[in-house]
Scaffold this active site. Structure first.
Site, PDB file in Angstrom:
ATOM      1  N   SER A 168       0.799  -1.222   0.000  1.00  0.00           N
ATOM      2  CA  SER A 168       0.000   0.000   0.000  1.00  0.00           C
ATOM      3  C   SER A 168       0.833   1.275   0.000  1.00  0.00           C
ATOM      4  O   SER A 168       0.428   2.276  -0.572  1.00  0.00           O
ATOM      5  CB  SER A 168      -0.944  -0.012   1.198  1.00  0.00           C
ATOM      6  OG  SER A 168      -0.219  -0.097   2.404  1.00  0.00           O
TER       7      SER A 168
ATOM      8  N   HIS B  76      -5.108  -3.312  -2.530  1.00  0.00           N
ATOM      9  CA  HIS B  76      -4.755  -2.322  -3.559  1.00  0.00           C
ATOM     10  C   HIS B  76      -4.663  -2.913  -4.954  1.00  0.00           C
ATOM     11  O   HIS B  76      -4.237  -2.225  -5.877  1.00  0.00           O
ATOM     12  CB  HIS B  76      -3.444  -1.631  -3.202  1.00  0.00           C
ATOM     13  CG  HIS B  76      -3.611  -0.666  -2.073  1.00  0.00           C
ATOM     14  ND1 HIS B  76      -4.021   0.635  -2.258  1.00  0.00           N
ATOM     15  CD2 HIS B  76      -3.484  -0.834  -0.736  1.00  0.00           C
ATOM     16  CE1 HIS B  76      -4.110   1.235  -1.094  1.00  0.00           C
ATOM     17  NE2 HIS B  76      -3.797   0.369  -0.144  1.00  0.00           N
TER      18      HIS B  76
ATOM     19  N   LYS C 136     -11.605   0.698  -1.614  1.00  0.00           N
ATOM     20  CA  LYS C 136     -10.628   1.362  -2.488  1.00  0.00           C
ATOM     21  C   LYS C 136     -11.138   1.423  -3.925  1.00  0.00           C
ATOM     22  O   LYS C 136     -12.012   2.235  -4.215  1.00  0.00           O
ATOM     23  CB  LYS C 136      -9.271   0.702  -2.300  1.00  0.00           C
ATOM     24  CG  LYS C 136      -8.761   1.088  -0.908  1.00  0.00           C
ATOM     25  CD  LYS C 136      -7.642   0.310  -0.344  1.00  0.00           C
ATOM     26  CE  LYS C 136      -7.348   0.833   1.061  1.00  0.00           C
ATOM     27  NZ  LYS C 136      -6.576  -0.079   1.874  1.00  0.00           N
TER      28      LYS C 136
HETATM   29  C1  LIG Z   1      -6.508  -0.120   3.339  1.00  0.00           C
HETATM   30  C2  LIG Z   1      -5.958  -1.448   3.663  1.00  0.00           C
HETATM   31  C3  LIG Z   1      -6.609  -2.285   4.558  1.00  0.00           C
HETATM   32  C4  LIG Z   1      -7.797  -1.815   5.359  1.00  0.00           C
HETATM   33  O1  LIG Z   1      -8.941  -1.794   4.583  1.00  0.00           O
HETATM   34  P1  LIG Z   1     -10.162  -0.891   5.077  1.00  0.00           P
HETATM   35  O2  LIG Z   1     -11.314  -1.446   4.356  1.00  0.00           O
HETATM   36  O3  LIG Z   1      -9.806   0.507   4.667  1.00  0.00           O
HETATM   37  O4  LIG Z   1     -10.243  -1.048   6.555  1.00  0.00           O
HETATM   38  C5  LIG Z   1      -6.116  -3.559   4.748  1.00  0.00           C
HETATM   39  N1  LIG Z   1      -5.020  -3.988   4.097  1.00  0.00           N
HETATM   40  C6  LIG Z   1      -4.345  -3.189   3.255  1.00  0.00           C
HETATM   41  C7  LIG Z   1      -3.147  -3.718   2.556  1.00  0.00           C
HETATM   42  C8  LIG Z   1      -4.779  -1.895   3.012  1.00  0.00           C
HETATM   43  O5  LIG Z   1      -4.103  -1.100   2.201  1.00  0.00           O
END
Ligand SMILES: *Cc1c(COP(=O)(O)O)cnc(C)c1O
Length: 390
Positions: free
Chosen positions: A181, A209, A238
């Site tokens: 990320s 991602h 995302k």
């Molecule tokens: C953003 C993210 C999460 C958390 O996801 P949310 O739905 O925003 O809580 C988990 N793992 C990774 C690798 C992330 O980038």
């Protein structure tokens, strides 16, 4: 009281190190152009890769579910909170990705902590990439398994850790993100898969991602590189422009998670309007590769231009473009200079990234215009003296 004076000291300490954060408030919907304090900015730091966060068919699905089912879901799924639409979304995820079963969580954070904590315990061993997301780290801690951290993407170090320590656990897990990320680089999934076969370890991949971003139909990197993972984590927050997350795996694995994951068992289920929205976002993500092609076109253009201008990037082929500054104050100053020119690009500092590696993390959105990209590049060109002086 000591409590309040100590809290104040901690805040002053953060401030002194340029590590105190306070979010900007956005008063428009989330897209390429946003409003901050009533003024327009071009946003280059969201995870809204495809620009779906304000897509009308996602909101209309949510609205019609709201009208039919109301907002609240009343309790944990295991008590009285499992509703048709929760099941429909889980089935839709399985059709999208080809797993036996999927289970929803309120967020990716909850999915990671709940999944790891429910499947592994103190008689097991876990091998985790040094740069894994905080939610993976917290899940490993909650499981009380013996934890071995391997250097970022370092397969040969992982191999030696496995050969020395696999024997200490009944079960073993290797856990990684597919696209990291904060770095935007990509895990060697095929190598990880074969190491897991060699050492009788399960492979867990967090595709937060990459889902919606990579692969035909947006199915992510495991599927598109033909890697079978045992435990798959995806989030709708995302590229899907929604909210909530899930884990996919075999029937039995999901059954155990459903029974034991504390962030699932002891938490009210997400509103079904979210499930309806997520179903339509999968439809959108799956139906066309046009937005994905646009995203990759824009991100390779940005990568190339910033490199040519002399900026130091972390190499990679994902749309996450990290520009390295190192010092947290330098990155804040640069981010403010961009802000004055109408661009919102957040500086990323510890603890989100290791000390000494503060960075701007630029992410284009498929809905950015060519003009948005060109004027960002122009600003980086004129601000180069500020960067080269660090
Ligand atoms: C953003 C993210 C999460 C958390 O996801 P949310 O739905 O925003 O809580 C988990 N793992 C990774 C690798 C992330 O980038």
């Amino acid at each position: 009281m000591t409590f309040y004076s100590e809290i104040k000291n901690s805040l002053l300490d953060l401030e002194g190190k340029s590590l105190k954060r306070s979010p900007l408030t956005i008063s428009s919907s989330q897209n390429a152009e946003i409003l901050i304090n009533g003024l327009p900015y071009v946003c280059f730091c969201s995870n809204n890769y495809l620009g779906l966060a304000n897509h009308s068919s996602i909101s209309s699905s949510a609205i019609s579910a709201l009208q039919s089912f109301g907002f609240g879901s009343s309790s944990s799924r295991l008590v009285s909170g499992t509703m048709d639409l929760h099941r429909s979304l889980e089935e839709r995820i399985c059709r999208f990705l080809g797993f036996d079963r999927s289970l929803l969580f309120s967020s990716g954070y909850c999915a990671n902590i709940g999944t790891i904590q429910s499947l592994f315990d103190s008689s097991d061993v876990i091998f985790s990439d040094r740069l894994n997301h905080a939610s993976i780290i917290d899940g490993c801690r909650l499981s009380r398994s013996r934890l071995f951290i391997y250097d970022h993407l370092d397969i040969s170090q992982l191999r030696s850790l496995l050969s020395q320590n696999r024997c200490f656990g009944k079960k073993a897990l290797v856990v990684t993100e597919s696209v990291f990320s904060m770095n935007g680089d990509i895990a060697p999934l095929k190598d990880l898969r074969s190491l897991c076969y060699d050492f009788d370890a399960a492979l867990m991949v967090d595709e937060a991602h990459s889902l919606g971003v990579f692969g035909p139909r947006g199915t992510g990197l495991c599927l598109s590189s033909d890697v079978d993972c045992d435990i798959f984590i995806g989030t709708f927050s995302k590229a899907f422009g929604c909210f909530g997350a899930f884990v996919s795996s075999s029937n039995e694995v999901i059954s155990l998670i459903e029974n034991r994951a504390r962030s699932f068992v002891f938490s009210t289920s997400p509103p079904v309007s979210f499930a309806a929205a997520a179903i339509s976002s999968i439809d959108l993500v799956e139906s066309s590769d046009t937005l994905r092609s646009r995203l990759f076109f824009l991100s390779s253009r940005l990568r190339r231009s910033l490199t040519d201008l002399g900026y130091r990037l972390i190499e990679g082929s994902s749309p996450i473009i990290p520009v390295l500054f190192g010092d947290p104050k330098a990155v804040i100053d640069f981010s403010s200079a961009l802000f004055e020119r109408g661009f919102f690009v957040q500086g990323i500092r510890p603890p989100s990234v290791p000390v000494g590696s503060s960075r701007l993390r630029i992410i284009p959105i498929a809905t950015h215009t060519d003009r948005h990209i060109e004027s960002l590049i122009d600003s980086f060109r004129s601000l180069y003296p500020l960067y080269s002086a660090i």
